[in-house]
Design a protein around this motif. Structure first.
Motif, PDB file in Angstrom:
ATOM      1  N   LEU A 410       0.836  -1.190   0.000  1.00 27.19           N
ATOM      2  CA  LEU A 410       0.000   0.000   0.000  1.00 27.19           C
ATOM      3  C   LEU A 410       0.876   1.247   0.000  1.00 27.19           C
ATOM      4  O   LEU A 410       2.027   1.193   0.429  1.00 27.19           O
ATOM      5  CB  LEU A 410      -0.919   0.001   1.225  1.00 27.19           C
ATOM      6  N   PRO A 411       0.327   2.374  -0.459  1.00 23.98           N
ATOM      7  CA  PRO A 411       1.108   3.614  -0.452  1.00 23.98           C
ATOM      8  C   PRO A 411       1.567   3.953   0.964  1.00 23.98           C
ATOM      9  O   PRO A 411       0.853   3.690   1.927  1.00 23.98           O
ATOM     10  CB  PRO A 411       0.121   4.667  -0.964  1.00 23.98           C
ATOM     11  N   ALA A 412       2.744   4.540   1.063  1.00 28.90           N
ATOM     12  CA  ALA A 412       3.308   4.869   2.372  1.00 28.90           C
ATOM     13  C   ALA A 412       2.375   5.798   3.128  1.00 28.90           C
ATOM     14  O   ALA A 412       1.662   6.611   2.542  1.00 28.90           O
ATOM     15  CB  ALA A 412       4.664   5.525   2.193  1.00 28.90           C
ATOM     16  N   MET A 413       2.333   5.646   4.449  1.00 33.51           N
ATOM     17  CA  MET A 413       1.479   6.502   5.279  1.00 33.51           C
ATOM     18  C   MET A 413       2.317   7.135   6.374  1.00 33.51           C
ATOM     19  O   MET A 413       3.247   6.524   6.882  1.00 33.51           O
ATOM     20  CB  MET A 413       0.351   5.671   5.915  1.00 33.51           C
ATOM     21  N   THR A 414       1.981   8.368   6.728  1.00 31.23           N
ATOM     22  CA  THR A 414       2.635   9.022   7.857  1.00 31.23           C
ATOM     23  C   THR A 414       1.574   9.578   8.781  1.00 31.23           C
ATOM     24  O   THR A 414       0.441   9.801   8.373  1.00 31.23           O
ATOM     25  CB  THR A 414       3.543  10.180   7.391  1.00 31.23           C
ATOM     26  N   GLN A 415       1.991   9.770  10.023  1.00 28.54           N
ATOM     27  CA  GLN A 415       1.058  10.276  11.026  1.00 28.54           C
ATOM     28  C   GLN A 415       0.612  11.678  10.640  1.00 28.54           C
ATOM     29  O   GLN A 415       1.439  12.519  10.282  1.00 28.54           O
ATOM     30  CB  GLN A 415       1.767  10.297  12.382  1.00 28.54           C
ATOM     31  N   MET A 416      -0.693  11.924  10.702  1.00 26.94           N
ATOM     32  CA  MET A 416      -1.184  13.247  10.358  1.00 26.94           C
ATOM     33  C   MET A 416      -1.135  14.143  11.579  1.00 26.94           C
ATOM     34  O   MET A 416      -1.052  13.673  12.710  1.00 26.94           O
ATOM     35  CB  MET A 416      -2.622  13.141   9.838  1.00 26.94           C
ATOM     36  N   VAL A 422      -2.730   5.846  18.433  1.00 26.26           N
ATOM     37  CA  VAL A 422      -3.812   4.869  18.343  1.00 26.26           C
ATOM     38  C   VAL A 422      -4.655   5.113  17.092  1.00 26.26           C
ATOM     39  O   VAL A 422      -4.981   4.185  16.344  1.00 26.26           O
ATOM     40  CB  VAL A 422      -4.697   4.933  19.608  1.00 26.26           C
ATOM     41  N   GLN A 423      -4.989   6.395  16.867  1.00 27.32           N
ATOM     42  CA  GLN A 423      -5.778   6.715  15.673  1.00 27.32           C
ATOM     43  C   GLN A 423      -5.025   6.360  14.398  1.00 27.32           C
ATOM     44  O   GLN A 423      -5.591   5.823  13.445  1.00 27.32           O
ATOM     45  CB  GLN A 423      -6.136   8.209  15.666  1.00 27.32           C
ATOM     46  N   PHE A 424      -3.726   6.671  14.413  1.00 23.62           N
ATOM     47  CA  PHE A 424      -2.895   6.357  13.248  1.00 23.62           C
ATOM     48  C   PHE A 424      -2.887   4.847  13.012  1.00 23.62           C
ATOM     49  O   PHE A 424      -3.086   4.368  11.891  1.00 23.62           O
ATOM     50  CB  PHE A 424      -1.486   6.899  13.486  1.00 23.62           C
ATOM     51  N   ALA A 425      -2.710   4.106  14.098  1.00 23.63           N
ATOM     52  CA  ALA A 425      -2.683   2.645  13.979  1.00 23.63           C
ATOM     53  C   ALA A 425      -3.989   2.137  13.386  1.00 23.63           C
ATOM     54  O   ALA A 425      -3.994   1.266  12.507  1.00 23.63           O
ATOM     55  CB  ALA A 425      -2.451   2.014  15.355  1.00 23.63           C
ATOM     56  N   ASN A 426      -5.108   2.712  13.827  1.00 19.02           N
ATOM     57  CA  ASN A 426      -6.402   2.278  13.301  1.00 19.02           C
ATOM     58  C   ASN A 426      -6.564   2.614  11.826  1.00 19.02           C
ATOM     59  O   ASN A 426      -7.159   1.854  11.069  1.00 19.02           O
ATOM     60  CB  ASN A 426      -7.540   2.928  14.098  1.00 19.02           C
ATOM     61  N   ARG A 427      -6.022   3.780  11.455  1.00 19.31           N
ATOM     62  CA  ARG A 427      -6.130   4.181  10.046  1.00 19.31           C
ATOM     63  C   ARG A 427      -5.362   3.197   9.165  1.00 19.31           C
ATOM     64  O   ARG A 427      -5.854   2.748   8.120  1.00 19.31           O
ATOM     65  CB  ARG A 427      -5.578   5.603   9.890  1.00 19.31           C
ATOM     66  N   VAL A 428      -4.147   2.842   9.604  1.00 26.36           N
ATOM     67  CA  VAL A 428      -3.344   1.890   8.830  1.00 26.36           C
ATOM     68  C   VAL A 428      -4.039   0.532   8.774  1.00 26.36           C
ATOM     69  O   VAL A 428      -4.114  -0.113   7.729  1.00 26.36           O
ATOM     70  CB  VAL A 428      -1.936   1.753   9.449  1.00 26.36           C
ATOM     71  N   LYS A 429      -4.605   0.125   9.915  1.00 27.36           N
ATOM     72  CA  LYS A 429      -5.288  -1.174   9.990  1.00 27.36           C
ATOM     73  C   LYS A 429      -6.448  -1.219   9.004  1.00 27.36           C
ATOM     74  O   LYS A 429      -6.615  -2.197   8.263  1.00 27.36           O
ATOM     75  CB  LYS A 429      -5.794  -1.405  11.416  1.00 27.36           C
ATOM     76  N   SER A 430      -7.253  -0.144   8.974  1.00 32.53           N
ATOM     77  CA  SER A 430      -8.399  -0.127   8.054  1.00 32.53           C
ATOM     78  C   SER A 430      -7.939  -0.214   6.609  1.00 32.53           C
ATOM     79  O   SER A 430      -8.565  -0.898   5.792  1.00 32.53           O
ATOM     80  CB  SER A 430      -9.215   1.147   8.227  1.00 32.53           C
ATOM     81  N   ALA A 431      -6.849   0.493   6.305  1.00 34.41           N
ATOM     82  CA  ALA A 431      -6.343   0.466   4.930  1.00 34.41           C
ATOM     83  C   ALA A 431      -5.961  -0.958   4.548  1.00 34.41           C
ATOM     84  O   ALA A 431      -6.292  -1.437   3.449  1.00 34.41           O
ATOM     85  CB  ALA A 431      -5.146   1.399   4.795  1.00 34.41           C
ATOM     86  N   ILE A 432      -5.287  -1.658   5.449  1.00 31.46           N
ATOM     87  CA  ILE A 432      -4.868  -3.038   5.168  1.00 31.46           C
ATOM     88  C   ILE A 432      -6.089  -3.937   5.028  1.00 31.46           C
ATOM     89  O   ILE A 432      -6.189  -4.746   4.100  1.00 31.46           O
ATOM     90  CB  ILE A 432      -3.927  -3.547   6.285  1.00 31.46           C
ATOM     91  N   ALA A 433      -7.064  -3.766   5.930  1.00 36.09           N
ATOM     92  CA  ALA A 433      -8.263  -4.609   5.885  1.00 36.09           C
ATOM     93  C   ALA A 433      -8.996  -4.412   4.566  1.00 36.09           C
ATOM     94  O   ALA A 433      -9.433  -5.380   3.936  1.00 36.09           O
ATOM     95  CB  ALA A 433      -9.174  -4.273   7.056  1.00 36.09           C
ATOM     96  N   ARG A 434      -9.133  -3.153   4.160  1.00 36.29           N
ATOM     97  CA  ARG A 434      -9.867  -2.861   2.931  1.00 36.29           C
ATOM     98  C   ARG A 434      -9.182  -3.519   1.738  1.00 36.29           C
ATOM     99  O   ARG A 434      -9.805  -4.173   0.916  1.00 36.29           O
ATOM    100  CB  ARG A 434      -9.928  -1.347   2.727  1.00 36.29           C
TER     101      ARG A 434
END
Lengths: 475, 199
Positions: A410-416, A422-434
């Motif tokens: 997936l495209p690289a992600m950085t903390q916004m 925790v929110q960042f971790a959830n965002r990455v998790k959702s991207a992987i799940a999708r």
């Protein structure tokens, strides 16, 4: 850089395994029983040279001879036929329609407010919205019973159920005797898997692992230099490719332009220890983990000699600050390989992604998410560590049809800004799940071993309390 | 179906043996087979019976405020193990009521999933000492389980008083099962106390 050059020469389907329809040494033996010993010796030689010539060498240089592709085609055709037969048998009995979700019950996902509100419908509403009726327990009873019949979490820690039988005995819990032809096919499969594929794969795995230990130890003796790094990556890649063939892994990598780069952290969903082999087939990573004993310990000690992997002692793992600091130092050094982390912290059965521990997202640096999805049709890759130890798990893998798996970079992600770990971790998790087509769950994978924390129950109680006393209560 | 399954099938749906080759029987067979494999996956001790621990290992049940009461419903007084038969017996309360069962109604033995038996299940969640009455004290204890520390004693006390006043018709300051049925006569018990099976 040299490492990636080496990689680029690989054909797109590099993780190929060869199942040479080679003359079986044993069959020769039986035909000339008198000269058994010299024949056996030459048979072993033929066997080994075939293994080396047809599998090892192509594996080392990442070339595919196309034998795996043929094997896979035959396999897919066979399984399709089997599925057809099973379904036909079912139609005749007019029973057991496979449901797409494999679930047994239909659960209401309505909120507590909505459901209890419906229960109280027959009563006049009180002005503050709060109330208690004896029927409120219906909500909790049904929820409770539903979770007993089927729950979201514990089923993720046992093997995924298949829609159709894939001719492996162990997955035939719900499909019993179907027809004579299928049984014969299954028997043939047993012979092929246990008598031909398994010995071949075990030989390969043994060669791969000893190559890793010897190779990395020798490279470790060299002084640090660019040559050493290059050699180290070469040895790692070769070994993983041989091991991947030992598991008959056919891996499809998608979006290679997003491959993790140096100085970053690669996070992936975790199904089994062979995730590492799958990912390392397509690039080099620095591993993070706890120091093990036994065979794993030997491998870890030799690996760290040639390449900066990060192994922690058990006591060190408890010191979160120290762990974070060592990882941060590694990430800040832009010449070092990307770190590979599985933030779920435990193996999940490849149908869902569970909570990502926030630790890896507190380090900073770029996160490269990777979604791994195995095709359960060819073999169950999930490692149920409560049920099987490492060796018996690997034996099950080596006696399965194959490991087929998709890897999406997936495209690289950085903390916004304004986003916590925790929110960042959830965002990455959702991207992987999708991307991987997995169910996105917020439950902690640690529930495999531990009981759920009491705070979650307190949250439920709090939610219900607000329905009893109403929103404007000042308590 | 094997013999233990047939026996449990009777617990689950006593109508199963009457009709031959009814396609619905296949659904029932499917449900029972699935519940049997669920029972086994919950049975971590692998001794053919579930303990309270086995239930508590289900996270969604462990966070249910009434989780302990629900688990208790599976265990007859004084026992700490439940076999598949008993497991099915309790689950059967939550089997949906089918149309033909509604119309029959007046059989000799009432099926476990009848409206009355569903209500009895809920009643027993409150009836901690199993004396077929819900006292003020029992109601308070169950309320406390549901709300945790979030509501004061006085407030909870007045809720309990009000609830008992509303339900109590014979003035004994407690709720009997018939009073319980009367209070909940307008609630769609059949639907709210049923699990919807996909097959």
């Amino acid at each position: 850089m040299k490492c990636s050059y080496f990689l680029d020469r690989r054909p797109p389907l590099g993780g190929a395994v060869n199942f040479a329809p080679c003359p079986r040494p044993e069959s020769r033996e039986s035909s000339c029983g008198l000269e058994l010993r010299p024949t056996a010796r030459s048979a072993a030689q033929v066997w080994l040279s075939l293994v080396v010539g047809l599998i090892m060498l192509p594996a080392m240089f990442g070339v595919s001879l196309g034998i795996t592709e043929t094997y896979m085609k035959v396999l897919i055709k066979t399984l399709k036929w089997a599925t057809f037969r099973i379904q036909k048998g079912r139609r005749e009995r007019e029973t057991l329609k496979p449901s797409p979700s494999n679930g047994i019950i239909q659960r209401d996902d309505g909120s507590m407010e909505k459901e209890i509100g419906e229960l109280r419908r027959s009563r006049p509403k009180r002005p503050d919205g709060g109330d208690f009726t004896l029927s409120d327990v219906f909500y909790f009873s049904r929820k409770g019973l539903e979770s007993i019949v089927e729950d979201e979490v514990t089923q993720r820690f046992s093997s995924e159920e298949l829609v159709s039988w894939n001719l492996l005995t162990r997955t035939n819990n719900n499909f019993h005797y179907v027809s004579l032809r299928l049984t014969v096919l299954w028997g043939l499969g047993v012979v092929i898997r246990y008598c031909i594929l398994a010995p071949l794969r075990i030989t390969l795995a043994a060669i791969g692992i000893s190559w890793l230990v010897i190779g990395t130890t020798v490279v470790g003796l060299l002084p640090s230099s660019r040559v050493k790094n290059w050699l180290s990556e070469l040895v790692h890649l070769m070994c993983y490719r041989i091991c991947a063939r030992g598991l008959s892994a056919t891996v499809h990598y998608h979006n290679k332009q997003n491959r993790p780069r140096k100085g970053g952290i690669c996070v992936a969903n975790h199904t089994s220890p062979i995730d590492v082999v799958i990912l390392a087939n397509d690039g080099c990573y620095a591993m993070v983990g706890q120091v093990h004993g036994g065979l794993m310990g030997v491998i870890q000690r030799s690996m760290v000699k040639s390449c900066p992997h990060i192994w922690f002692e058990r006591s060190e793992m408890k010191d979160r600050h120290l762990v974070t600091q060592r990882l941060r130092d590694h990430v800040n050094d832009k010449t070092k390989l990307p770190i590979l982390i599985f933030p779920e912290g435990t193996c999940i059965n490849n149908t869902s992604v569970m909570m990502f521990k926030k630790g890896s997202f507190e380090i900073g640096g770029t996160i490269y998410p990777v979604a791994i999805k195995y095709d359960p049709q060819f073999g169950d890759a999930f490692w149920n560590s409560a049920k099987y130890n490492m060796v018996s798990y690997l034996l099950r893998m080596m006696t399965s049809w194959a490991i087929v798996c998709n890897v999406w970079y997936l495209p690289a992600m950085t903390q916004m800004e304004g986003e916590d770990a925790v929110q960042f971790a959830n965002r990455v998790k959702s991207a992987i799940a999708r991307q991987g087509g997995l169910v996105d769950l917020s439950w902690d994978g640690g529930l495999k071993r531990d009981k759920v924390k009491n705070t979650f129950k307190e949250l439920e109680q709090k939610k219900y309390s607000s329905m009893v006393v109403g929103d404007d209560s000042s308590d | 179906m094997g013999l233990p399954l047939v026996e449990s099938a009777l617990q689950w749906n006593s109508g199963i043996l009457n009709a031959n080759r009814d396609p619905k029987n296949d659904d029932v067979e499917f449900q029972i087979t699935r519940l049997y494999s669920r029972f086994h996956s919950l049975d971590k001790g692998e001794n053919g019976a579930l303990s309270r621990e086995d239930f508590q290992r289900i996270p969604e049940l462990a966070i249910n405020p009434l989780g302990d009461r629900i688990i208790n419903a599976f265990f007859p007084e004084g026992e700490d193990q439940v076999n598949f038969r008993g497991f099915m017996r309790t689950l059967a309360h939550f089997r949906p009521v089918e149309d033909n069962e509604k119309s029959k109604g007046h059989d000799a033995s009432e099926p476990l999933n009848s409206r009355n038996n569903k209500l009895l299940f809920a009643f027993r969640l409150y009836d901690l000492d199993r004396d077929d009455k819900i006292s003020r004290d029992e109601l308070l204890q169950v309320l406390r389980m549901m709300v945790g520390v979030n509501i004061s004693d006085e407030q909870l006390g007045s809720i309990a008083d009000r609830t008992i006043q509303e339900a109590d018709t014979n003035g004994d300051m407690s709720i009997s099962f018939s009073e319980f049925i009367k209070v909940l006569e307008k609630v769609d018990v059949e639907q709210k106390m049923s699990i919807r099976f996909l097959h």
